[in-house]
Scaffold this motif. Sequence first.
Motif, PDB file in Angstrom:
ATOM      1  N   SER A   1      -3.324  -2.579   3.837  1.00 35.63           N
ATOM      2  CA  SER A   1      -3.583  -1.249   3.271  1.00 35.63           C
ATOM      3  C   SER A   1      -3.435  -0.155   4.318  1.00 35.63           C
ATOM      4  O   SER A   1      -3.600  -0.392   5.519  1.00 35.63           O
ATOM      5  CB  SER A   1      -4.993  -1.185   2.658  1.00 35.63           C
ATOM      6  N   GLY A   2      -3.114   1.044   3.826  1.00 33.59           N
ATOM      7  CA  GLY A   2      -3.061   2.245   4.667  1.00 33.59           C
ATOM      8  C   GLY A   2      -3.709   3.384   3.904  1.00 33.59           C
ATOM      9  O   GLY A   2      -3.416   3.580   2.722  1.00 33.59           O
ATOM     10  N   ARG A   3      -4.618   4.129   4.550  1.00 31.66           N
ATOM     11  CA  ARG A   3      -5.337   5.217   3.870  1.00 31.66           C
ATOM     12  C   ARG A   3      -5.412   6.450   4.765  1.00 31.66           C
ATOM     13  O   ARG A   3      -5.837   6.356   5.915  1.00 31.66           O
ATOM     14  CB  ARG A   3      -6.780   4.789   3.534  1.00 31.66           C
TER      15      ARG A   3
ATOM     16  N   HIS B  13       1.461  -3.523  13.127  1.00 27.87           N
ATOM     17  CA  HIS B  13       0.421  -4.528  13.381  1.00 27.87           C
ATOM     18  C   HIS B  13       1.073  -5.823  13.850  1.00 27.87           C
ATOM     19  O   HIS B  13       2.288  -5.961  13.813  1.00 27.87           O
ATOM     20  CB  HIS B  13      -0.392  -4.779  12.103  1.00 27.87           C
TER      21      HIS B  13
ATOM     22  N   VAL C  91       0.620  -5.892   6.986  1.00 31.03           N
ATOM     23  CA  VAL C  91      -0.238  -4.736   6.697  1.00 31.03           C
ATOM     24  C   VAL C  91      -0.667  -4.836   5.234  1.00 31.03           C
ATOM     25  O   VAL C  91       0.166  -5.029   4.343  1.00 31.03           O
ATOM     26  CB  VAL C  91       0.513  -3.403   6.938  1.00 31.03           C
TER      27      VAL C  91
ATOM     28  N   GLY D 190       2.656   0.733   3.510  1.00 31.51           N
ATOM     29  CA  GLY D 190       2.330  -0.401   4.378  1.00 31.51           C
ATOM     30  C   GLY D 190       2.896  -1.662   3.762  1.00 31.51           C
ATOM     31  O   GLY D 190       2.845  -1.831   2.532  1.00 31.51           O
TER      32      GLY D 190
ATOM     33  N   LEU E 219       3.892   0.247   9.149  1.00 32.05           N
ATOM     34  CA  LEU E 219       3.512   1.399   8.330  1.00 32.05           C
ATOM     35  C   LEU E 219       4.612   2.434   8.504  1.00 32.05           C
ATOM     36  O   LEU E 219       5.008   2.751   9.630  1.00 32.05           O
ATOM     37  CB  LEU E 219       2.161   1.958   8.768  1.00 32.05           C
TER      38      LEU E 219
ATOM     39  N   SER F 288       0.848  -1.189   0.000  1.00 28.99           N
ATOM     40  CA  SER F 288       0.000   0.000   0.000  1.00 28.99           C
ATOM     41  C   SER F 288       0.879   1.233   0.000  1.00 28.99           C
ATOM     42  O   SER F 288       1.937   1.251   0.632  1.00 28.99           O
ATOM     43  CB  SER F 288      -0.881  -0.025   1.245  1.00 28.99           C
TER      44      SER F 288
ATOM     45  N   SER G 108      -5.430   1.680   8.836  1.00 26.92           N
ATOM     46  CA  SER G 108      -4.654   0.575   8.280  1.00 26.92           C
ATOM     47  C   SER G 108      -5.425  -0.717   8.469  1.00 26.92           C
ATOM     48  O   SER G 108      -6.177  -0.867   9.431  1.00 26.92           O
ATOM     49  CB  SER G 108      -3.285   0.486   8.955  1.00 26.92           C
ATOM     50  N   THR G 109      -5.257  -1.638   7.512  1.00 22.19           N
ATOM     51  CA  THR G 109      -5.899  -2.948   7.632  1.00 22.19           C
ATOM     52  C   THR G 109      -4.819  -4.011   7.571  1.00 22.19           C
ATOM     53  O   THR G 109      -3.773  -3.814   6.954  1.00 22.19           O
ATOM     54  CB  THR G 109      -6.913  -3.188   6.505  1.00 22.19           C
ATOM     55  N   SER G 110      -5.101  -5.135   8.220  1.00 24.56           N
ATOM     56  CA  SER G 110      -4.029  -6.106   8.401  1.00 24.56           C
ATOM     57  C   SER G 110      -4.538  -7.547   8.427  1.00 24.56           C
ATOM     58  O   SER G 110      -5.713  -7.814   8.700  1.00 24.56           O
ATOM     59  CB  SER G 110      -3.303  -5.785   9.714  1.00 24.56           C
TER      60      SER G 110
END
Length: 348
Positions: A321-323, A315, A319, A288, A294, A275, A333-335
Motif C-alpha cells: 500500500s501507499g498513502r 522496497h 509494495v 504501488g 512506488l 495500491s 508505504s507498506t511492504s
Amino acid sequence: MQEPRQELDASNGSNNGGRPRFVPVTALEDVQAVRCAEFHPHGKLYAVGSNSKTLRICSYPKLHDVREDHQTYQPTVLFKRTKHHKGSIYCLAWTPDGQLMATGSNDKTVKLMRFNADTSNLEGQEVELTMHDGTVRDLCFLEDTSNKSSLLISGGAGDCKIYVTDCATGTPFQALSGHSGHVLTLYNWGGAMFVSGSQDKTVRFWDLRTRGCVNMVTPATVPGSRVGSPVAALCVDPSGRLLVSGHEDSSCVLFDIRGGRTVQCFKPHAADIRSIRFSPSAYYLLTGGYDNKLVLTDLQGDLTMPLPSVVVAQHQDKVISGRWHPTEFSFLSTSADKTATLWALPPV
C-alpha cells in the motif's frame, strides 16, 4: 511542504534533473509483512497494521530538516497492541473526524474502536463485527448526512457481499450483493457514493441514498478489446470526475465517470498494482506494485496523451500500500519486506 505543481521529467534517467527524489524518513520494522497504514485525518499520526496481528500508532515527524543524505530512523510508536486480531490485519480506516477507527482481518472479523487523538489511545469497549465469512480486504467510512452518523463499509472474500454497518449502534444493516468474485478494494467520495473493485474484473458504483448499485464497468486492460483483469486498487479524484483502477495485470485505467468512458490505459508497473491514490491536490497519482516500486504519474496535462511516470521509492519486496499525508507532500508505504516507510521530499 505543499505539493509542488511541477511537471515530472521522466526522460533523463541518470542525472535526476527535475525528478522528485523522495527519501525514506522513518521505517517501522515488523517481523512479518506490513499490509496497511493510514494517516489520521489531522495528519499528526498514522496507524500501521501487520501480518503479525500487531496494531501500532506512530507519530508523524517534523519534516523541515530532511536532507538528501538523511539517515532513516525508527518512528515514535505512541500505541502498540499485539494480537489485535486473531489473524493478519489486512486493512484499516479512520472516520473523517478521526474519532473512530476500524480494522479488518483474515480472521473474518472487523473491529471498530473509539480513538482519542489527545492521548493517542484507543478507548472504551471495542465492537467486533462477525458478519463476513471470509477475509476482510478493505474498509471505508461514509457519513450518513441524514442523521450525522458514521457508516462503515466493508468487503472481502467469502460471499463477496459488501456490508454497511451503523457505527452508532455497531449493527450491520445492509448487505450489498452483486460481485461474483472477492471484493479487493473500496473507495468513497462525495458523501454517499463509493466504488468497489473485485476479482470478477468489475468496478461497481454504489449510492447509499438509492440503496444499491447504480453502475458497473469492466475496465478494459487489453487495448482494442473488452478484456479486463481483477481490480486490486481504486480511487476517485476529489471532484468525482475521474476513477482510476489498478489491476493484477499491471494496468492502470483512467475512467471518466460522468462521460462513462475509458480515457486511457497505461502500465506504470511490471507486476500487479496493489495500491493507487491521488495526491492531496490531485496533480499526481501514486501507485504501488508487486514489482517493489512506488511510481508517481503526472496528471496535469492532457489525460488522453502518454503520461509521464517516475519511480519515486522502492522496497526490498512487494509494495502492498501507499498513502499520501492529508496535507503535506509525503507518503507512507507498506511492504512484504516487513516495513512501513514514510517518504518525503528534501527542500529544493
